[in-house]
Design an enzyme around this catalytic site. Structure first.
Site, PDB file in Angstrom:
ATOM      1  N   TYR A  86       0.834  -1.203   0.000  1.00 12.76           N
ATOM      2  CA  TYR A  86       0.000   0.000   0.000  1.00 12.76           C
ATOM      3  C   TYR A  86       0.872   1.258   0.000  1.00 12.76           C
ATOM      4  CZ  TYR A  86      -3.960  -2.993   0.230  1.00 12.76           C
ATOM      5  OH  TYR A  86      -4.898  -3.942  -0.099  1.00 12.76           O
ATOM      6  N   ARG A 104       1.291   7.084   7.049  1.00 11.25           N
ATOM      7  CA  ARG A 104       2.307   6.369   7.859  1.00 11.25           C
ATOM      8  C   ARG A 104       3.288   7.349   8.482  1.00 11.25           C
ATOM      9  NH1 ARG A 104       2.038   2.367   3.794  1.00 11.25           N
ATOM     10  NH2 ARG A 104       3.684   3.183   2.467  1.00 11.25           N
ATOM     11  N   ASP A 164      -4.915  -8.850  11.367  1.00 16.98           N
ATOM     12  CA  ASP A 164      -5.366  -9.051   9.986  1.00 16.98           C
ATOM     13  C   ASP A 164      -5.869 -10.484   9.882  1.00 16.98           C
ATOM     14  OD1 ASP A 164      -4.702  -7.330   7.199  1.00 16.98           O
ATOM     15  OD2 ASP A 164      -5.164  -9.451   6.878  1.00 16.98           O
ATOM     16  N   CYS A 177     -10.861   3.956   1.444  1.00 19.34           N
ATOM     17  CA  CYS A 177     -10.061   3.983   0.211  1.00 19.34           C
ATOM     18  C   CYS A 177     -10.917   3.808  -1.030  1.00 19.34           C
ATOM     19  CB  CYS A 177      -8.936   2.965   0.268  1.00 19.34           C
ATOM     20  SG  CYS A 177      -9.486   1.290   0.511  1.00 19.34           S
TER      21      CYS A 177
HETATM   22  N1  SAH Z   1      -3.116  -0.999   6.577  1.00 18.83           N
HETATM   23  C1  SAH Z   1      -2.478  -1.745   5.499  1.00 18.83           C
HETATM   24  C2  SAH Z   1      -3.390  -1.969   4.326  1.00 18.83           C
HETATM   25  C3  SAH Z   1      -4.720  -2.637   4.647  1.00 18.83           C
HETATM   26  S1  SAH Z   1      -5.480  -3.432   3.302  1.00 18.83           S
HETATM   27  C4  SAH Z   1      -1.215  -1.020   5.064  1.00 18.83           C
HETATM   28  O1  SAH Z   1      -1.077   0.169   5.325  1.00 18.83           O
HETATM   29  O2  SAH Z   1      -0.362  -1.650   4.434  1.00 18.83           O
HETATM   30  C5  SAH Z   1      -6.812  -4.265   4.047  1.00 18.83           C
HETATM   31  C6  SAH Z   1      -6.423  -5.470   4.856  1.00 18.83           C
HETATM   32  O3  SAH Z   1      -7.578  -5.898   5.532  1.00 18.83           O
HETATM   33  C7  SAH Z   1      -5.934  -6.681   4.080  1.00 18.83           C
HETATM   34  O4  SAH Z   1      -4.674  -7.055   4.554  1.00 18.83           O
HETATM   35  C8  SAH Z   1      -6.960  -7.795   4.364  1.00 18.83           C
HETATM   36  O5  SAH Z   1      -6.372  -9.076   4.539  1.00 18.83           O
HETATM   37  C9  SAH Z   1      -7.555  -7.330   5.657  1.00 18.83           C
HETATM   38  N2  SAH Z   1      -8.926  -7.727   5.977  1.00 18.83           N
HETATM   39  C10 SAH Z   1     -10.020  -7.720   5.171  1.00 18.83           C
HETATM   40  N3  SAH Z   1     -11.126  -8.024   5.880  1.00 18.83           N
HETATM   41  C11 SAH Z   1     -10.729  -8.237   7.160  1.00 18.83           C
HETATM   42  C12 SAH Z   1     -11.419  -8.546   8.374  1.00 18.83           C
HETATM   43  N4  SAH Z   1     -12.741  -8.714   8.395  1.00 18.83           N
HETATM   44  N5  SAH Z   1     -10.699  -8.663   9.504  1.00 18.83           N
HETATM   45  C13 SAH Z   1      -9.369  -8.481   9.502  1.00 18.83           C
HETATM   46  N6  SAH Z   1      -8.667  -8.169   8.394  1.00 18.83           N
HETATM   47  C14 SAH Z   1      -9.336  -8.052   7.228  1.00 18.83           C
END
Ligand code: SAH
Length: 386
Positions: free
Chosen positions: A199, A206, A244, A329
């Site tokens: 990302y 960040r 996650d 997003c």
């Molecule tokens: N914050 C991260 C990007 C998040 S992308 C960064 O900055 O790099 C969204 C993430 O949510 C993915 O990794 C996906 O696996 C996770 N995800 C999707 N649904 C979810 C849920 N119900 N519970 C936990 N994680 C989930």
């Protein structure tokens, strides 16, 4: 030779101003070959520029240029070299950035991410698919990659009548690449990861997040993917927990923590089950960065409901004086809509929140204000009143 398309009176203005999409109802007459180039004209016959045509799309015409110029390999090479050079000059302390954000870089339908010398591309439109013979050699010429992987495996392609597809364009492509950002190493899951592997767009948030932390702060990074936010926290001396539900993301977050000499728990769990089970008043910071479950207006309500639920369950776990950071997003959720959704959750929990800060996608994901759809990622920082 490109075919001609004439726009209805008045519809030429936004195209002249740089808006890249033409809807079906905005075309007075004329059409092109599916995936071919069209010259776009106003009702007086003046040329507005050149775009690609797809009769099956919601946006049959996607503009590439408002100049009179041939779209060929040299054209792509110039655009790509310039886009890459601007990022290289403007972005500090990183070897990875989005080279092309598609329409917001004048390359409608072509996404290119650079991870060091490795590129990941995503082709989103039939028009860009047909222009491959130009952009692919131009990309090799202008960006000189060590490898190129294609991740056109997203559902959005169906709307263009294209099937999802992924594979090596220039090999061998490594399974993973380690990129460097602000002195941290991140493993990029080029082939198996989400989106194009990392990302990049959250860089601005960040950085602001790390700068705001104090040693000892308790941080919950929900939807952590490979732990990019949690790693920032750990480096700042805070105490993060990453959550996650994707096992590959969890494994990678653990490996990346070790790779950087950092230590924190990474929990494999569903956020909707994890959050309600947390003890009240535990965290100084809670980050919610859920995936974009709404790409279209029809799904907007389910995204709102999802964010309401997440904020509702996160708020009790936040200390008074702690901050909830929520990202949305998708263009379908504007910042006012995000604030409104979090407000409803705060009301239901009888908590006052102060909006203190807002961040957006970083500058390698340009957001031209003439093209509002380009601003897809926004993050609100809500501080719980003491
Ligand atoms: N914050 C991260 C990007 C998040 S992308 C960064 O900055 O790099 C969204 C993430 O949510 C993915 O990794 C996906 O696996 C996770 N995800 C999707 N649904 C979810 C849920 N119900 N519970 C936990 N994680 C989930």
């Amino acid at each position: 030779m490109p075919h001609d398309v004439w726009l209805k009176k008045g519809r030429e203005k936004k195209i002249r101003n740089g808006y890249p999409w033409v809807q079906r109802g905005e075309i007075e007459h004329g059409e092109g070959e599916p995936g071919g180039l069209v010259r776009v004209r106003d009702m007086d016959g003046a040329t507005l520029g050149t775009g690609t045509f797809n009769p099956a799309s919601r946006f049959p015409v996607r503009m590439l240029t408002t100049q009179e110029e041939p779209i060929d390999q040299a054209w792509f090479a110039r655009r790509l070299a310039k886009a890459d050079q601007i990022r290289r000059t403007r972005l500090q302390n990183t070897d990875s950035w989005r080279v092309s954000g598609g329409e917001s870089d004048g390359l409608s339908g072509l996404i290119i991410d650079r991870y060091g010398d490795h590129l990941v591309v995503q082709v989103r439109t039939l028009g860009m698919e047909r222009l491959r013979e130009f952009w692919y050699p131009a990309l090799l010429e202008a960006l000189k990659p060590a490898s190129v992987y294609e991740r056109s495996d997203m559902a959005g392609r169906n709307e263009e009548r294209l099937s999802p597809h992924a594979g090596e364009l220039l090999g061998p492509v490594p399974e993973t690449v380690v990129m460097h950002e602000d002195g941290l190493k991140h493993t990029v899951l080029i082939k198996e990861g989400l989106k194009t592997g990392f990302y990049l767009d959250q860089r601005q948030t960040r950085r602001a997040f790390e700068a705001a932390l104090k040693p000892g702060d308790k941080v919950l990074d929900v939807f952590s993917y490979t732990g990019a936010f949690a790693m920032r926290a750990a480096r700042a001396g805070a105490l993060p927990t990453a959550v996650d539900m994707n096992p590959l993301a969890v494994d990678t977050a653990r490996a990346d923590a070790a790779l950087n000499g950092l230590e924190f728990p990474v929990v494999e769990a569903n956020a909707f089950e994890f959050l309600p089970s947390e003890a009240p008043g535990t965290y100084d910071w809670i980050l919610l960065d859920p995936p974009a479950i709404a790409k279209t207006a029809e799904k907007r309500d389910s995204l709102k409901w999802g964010i309401w639920k997440l904020a509702y369950h996160a708020l009790p776990a936040l200390k008074p004086g702690g901050t909830l950071i929520v990202s949305a997003c998708t263009y379908q959720m504007s910042l006012p809509m995000l604030v409104d959704t979090v407000r409803l959750a705060a009301n239901d929990q009888h908590v006052i929140l102060n909006l203190e800060h807002m961040t957006i996608q970083d500058i390698d994901h340009p957001a031209p204000i003439q093209f509002p759809e380009a601003l897809y990622l926004k993050t609100g920082w809500f501080r719980r009143a003491d």
